[in-house]
Design a protein around this motif. Structure first.
Motif: not given
Ligand code: NI
Ligand code: MN
Length: 227
Positions: A92-99, A104-113, A129-131, A152-158
């Motif tokens: 889920h959005i904001g969650g990160r997991f080590h595969f 992988v981190k799921m990022t927010p998107a402003l849309h429908g689904s 979205g996905f990092l 803007k928060l993604l800037e720190s993800e390089n």
């Protein structure tokens, strides 16, 4: 890491022991050019949201290749109901997991689904979205989204490489995508989700000319880059 654009929002990532698709809308995608080799031995499928131009051929590919599907929990639930044998990893959005291949981190998107299942329209949770961090590189796939300050928060993800929609109507247009690039500050940006349908016409060359402080690569379907 070899990265191939398959048209619309579909991307193929190929590394050592990792061959992943993001939003594999292939059959029915007006700009997809088939190459059967692409769609064999797929280890992972990332799905940003439930719309058909993103879920695409996921179920068929996952069954054929025994791929792990990574998507939000609601969409994973829909897939499980349709086929309990599928390998699913709900996030889920904001969650990160080590595969095993990376983080992988799921990022927010402003849309429908929503997800269309026959004559039913199901709620497929929130879009995202996905990092994806793999082999020392950070790839961001925005999914379908409008411009958000959260970017803007993604800037720190390089971010090394960002796939950003520019087609307008359903997502950011080039003007907003420029702001997104300014917020995210990726090394490379690849515009996606444009010129597939008449409602999402955009000029990637004009977009590229205006991007500052990032390399813009306009990928035609089947173009690859090495990262
Ligand atoms: Ni969509
Ligand atoms: Mn879409």
């Amino acid at each position: 890491m070899k990265i191939t654009f398959l048209g619309h929002a579909a991307v193929l990532l190929e590394g050592d022991h990792f061959k992943a698709l993001i939003d594999p809308y292939l059959n029915g995608n007006p700009v997809y050019k088939e190459n059967k080799n692409d769609i064999s031995d797929i280890t992972h499928i990332f799905i940003t949201h439930g719309h058909i131009d993103h879920v695409g051929d996921t179920l068929e590919i996952a069954k054929n290749c025994d791929s792990l599907i990574i998507c939000n929990a609601e969409l994973a639930g829909i897939f499980y109901k349709k086929n309990p044998g599928l390998k699913l990893h709900p996030m889920h959005i904001g969650g990160r997991f080590h595969f095993d291949f990376g983080r992988v981190k799921m990022t927010p998107a402003l849309h429908g689904s929503s997800y269309h299942d026959g004559d039913q329209v199901l709620n497929a949770g929130n879009p995202g979205g996905f990092l994806i961090e793999v082999e020392g590189k950070v790839i961001y796939h925005a999914g379908d989204t409008g411009l958000t300050l959260d970017m803007k928060l993604l800037e720190s993800e390089n971010v090394d490489l960002a796939f950003i929609p520019i087609g307008g109507n359903y997502t950011m247009d080039p003007k907003d995508a420029l702001k997104a690039v300014d917020f995210i500050k990726p090394k490379i940006v690849v515009p996606i989700h444009y010129n597939t349908f008449s409602l999402i016409k955009a000029d990637p060359v004009a977009f590229k000319e205006q991007v500052e402080n990032a390399e813009t690569i306009i990928m035609k379907p089947r173009d690859s880059i090495e990262l």
